[in-house]
Design an enzyme around this catalytic site. Sequence first.
Site, PDB file in Angstrom:
ATOM      1  N   ARG A 215     112.293  90.873  50.111  1.00  0.00           N
ATOM      2  CA  ARG A 215     111.245  90.479  51.060  1.00  0.00           C
ATOM      3  C   ARG A 215     111.293  91.236  52.375  1.00  0.00           C
ATOM      4  NH1 ARG A 215     112.751  84.476  50.042  1.00  0.00           N
ATOM      5  NH2 ARG A 215     114.063  85.236  48.348  1.00  0.00           N
TER       6      ARG A 215
ATOM      7  N   GLU B 216     123.602  81.916  49.297  1.00  0.00           N
ATOM      8  CA  GLU B 216     123.491  80.453  49.224  1.00  0.00           C
ATOM      9  C   GLU B 216     123.563  80.012  47.756  1.00  0.00           C
ATOM     10  OE1 GLU B 216     119.727  79.053  50.706  1.00  0.00           O
ATOM     11  OE2 GLU B 216     120.348  76.956  50.709  1.00  0.00           O
TER      12      GLU B 216
HETATM   13  O1  PRP Z   1     121.534  84.577  54.347  1.00  0.00           O
HETATM   14  P1  PRP Z   1     121.795  84.617  52.878  1.00  0.00           P
HETATM   15  O2  PRP Z   1     122.493  83.374  52.363  1.00  0.00           O
HETATM   16  O3  PRP Z   1     122.514  85.852  52.479  1.00  0.00           O
HETATM   17  O4  PRP Z   1     120.394  84.605  52.128  1.00  0.00           O
HETATM   18  C1  PRP Z   1     119.262  85.304  52.570  1.00  0.00           C
HETATM   19  C2  PRP Z   1     118.715  86.199  51.498  1.00  0.00           C
HETATM   20  O5  PRP Z   1     118.328  85.441  50.352  1.00  0.00           O
HETATM   21  C3  PRP Z   1     117.004  85.799  49.994  1.00  0.00           C
HETATM   22  O6  PRP Z   1     116.972  86.876  49.121  1.00  0.00           O
HETATM   23  P2  PRP Z   1     117.485  86.755  47.617  1.00  0.00           P
HETATM   24  O7  PRP Z   1     118.942  87.082  47.572  1.00  0.00           O
HETATM   25  O8  PRP Z   1     117.070  85.443  47.067  1.00  0.00           O
HETATM   26  O9  PRP Z   1     116.778  87.957  46.919  1.00  0.00           O
HETATM   27  P3  PRP Z   1     115.225  88.300  46.651  1.00  0.00           P
HETATM   28  O10 PRP Z   1     114.575  88.501  47.995  1.00  0.00           O
HETATM   29  O11 PRP Z   1     115.323  89.581  45.890  1.00  0.00           O
HETATM   30  O12 PRP Z   1     114.629  87.180  45.877  1.00  0.00           O
HETATM   31  C4  PRP Z   1     116.374  86.187  51.291  1.00  0.00           C
HETATM   32  O13 PRP Z   1     115.220  86.980  51.109  1.00  0.00           O
HETATM   33  C5  PRP Z   1     117.472  86.911  52.000  1.00  0.00           C
HETATM   34  O14 PRP Z   1     117.519  88.269  51.642  1.00  0.00           O
HETATM   35  N1  ADE Z   2     116.149  78.359  51.078  1.00  0.00           N
HETATM   36  C1  ADE Z   2     115.784  79.607  50.845  1.00  0.00           C
HETATM   37  N2  ADE Z   2     114.464  79.942  50.756  1.00  0.00           N
HETATM   38  C2  ADE Z   2     114.104  81.223  50.508  1.00  0.00           C
HETATM   39  N3  ADE Z   2     114.954  82.220  50.359  1.00  0.00           N
HETATM   40  C3  ADE Z   2     116.264  81.923  50.442  1.00  0.00           C
HETATM   41  N4  ADE Z   2     117.353  82.695  50.358  1.00  0.00           N
HETATM   42  C4  ADE Z   2     118.437  81.921  50.516  1.00  0.00           C
HETATM   43  N5  ADE Z   2     118.086  80.652  50.733  1.00  0.00           N
HETATM   44  C5  ADE Z   2     116.731  80.620  50.688  1.00  0.00           C
END
Ligand code: PRP
Ligand code: ADE
Length: 243
Positions: A129, A166
């Site tokens: 994202r 997370e």
């Molecule tokens: O602060 P954190 O606990 O590290 O989490 C934050 C990350 O999690 C989500 O991405 P995700 O890993 O779900 O990947 P995606 O955007 O490819 O779905 C979000 O877009 C951040 O990049």
């Molecule tokens: N709660 C949440 N919503 C969207 N993206 C995430 N990445 C980690 N935690 C998330």
Amino acid sequence: MFVVCRSNSSSFRSVVAATRPCFSCPRFPPLIAIPTPSSSIRFPPLRSFSSPRQITRMASKVAQDQQDSRLERISSAIRVIPDFPKPGIMFQDITTLLLDTKAFRDTIDLFVERYRDKNISVVAGVEARGFIFGPPIALAIGAKFVPMRKPNKLPGEVISEEYSLEYGTDKMEMHVGAVQPGDRALIIDDLIATGGTLGAAIKLLERVGVHVVECACVIELPELKGREKLGDKSLFVLVKGAA
Ligand SMILES: O=P(O)(O)OC[C@H]1O[C@H](OP(=O)(O)OP(=O)(O)O)[C@H](O)[C@@H]1O
Ligand SMILES: Nc1ncnc2[nH]cnc12
């Protein structure tokens, strides 16, 4: 949800309490204009300003109100999906923000306003994202865009960094040669939860001699204390949500 413009390194902070229900992307009902006979219109008395300072205060109040209304709109445009991708996670869905052209533009503008005079040479966007918000900011401030990708996606030589999430673990990769020592970077992502992702991005960039000026996200989940993983690096966010 709180509407907040916050950096942990500066006093720039404007907070308006706002609530954001789950599943919906609420809109205020349109204002209805009620015709008024012109004879009944009453104008408030004109105020006179005795000093330039009063005028400056009025102008900055107007600017503040405009900023707060942008933040409220951004907050309202983000949808929250409980129990996605697994039970207990309140998923902050920014795809609804992208459908609202005004809120999306305001999001980009708020970042551009903050970073255009900070001499930033690289906007590093975190997959996936961060790839949505990073490029328009990079173009607007005249910086190059560098993707920080999930493993085995980049075709060239990479350096990588493992991190915990997370909901799981992951690895981040960046092309060797995409940045140079002395570059000044802004790291951009949609959200900070535990801070593992941004922490890994900071490490990757610093390993090759880049100065990370700040990290910026649309959303912070403060309960997960992600800021603590960023060391002394500054984090700027627009809105806060519940984990
Ligand atoms: O602060 P954190 O606990 O590290 O989490 C934050 C990350 O999690 C989500 O991405 P995700 O890993 O779900 O990947 P995606 O955007 O490819 O779905 C979000 O877009 C951040 O990049
Ligand atoms: N709660 C949440 N919503 C969207 N993206 C995430 N990445 C980690 N935690 C998330």
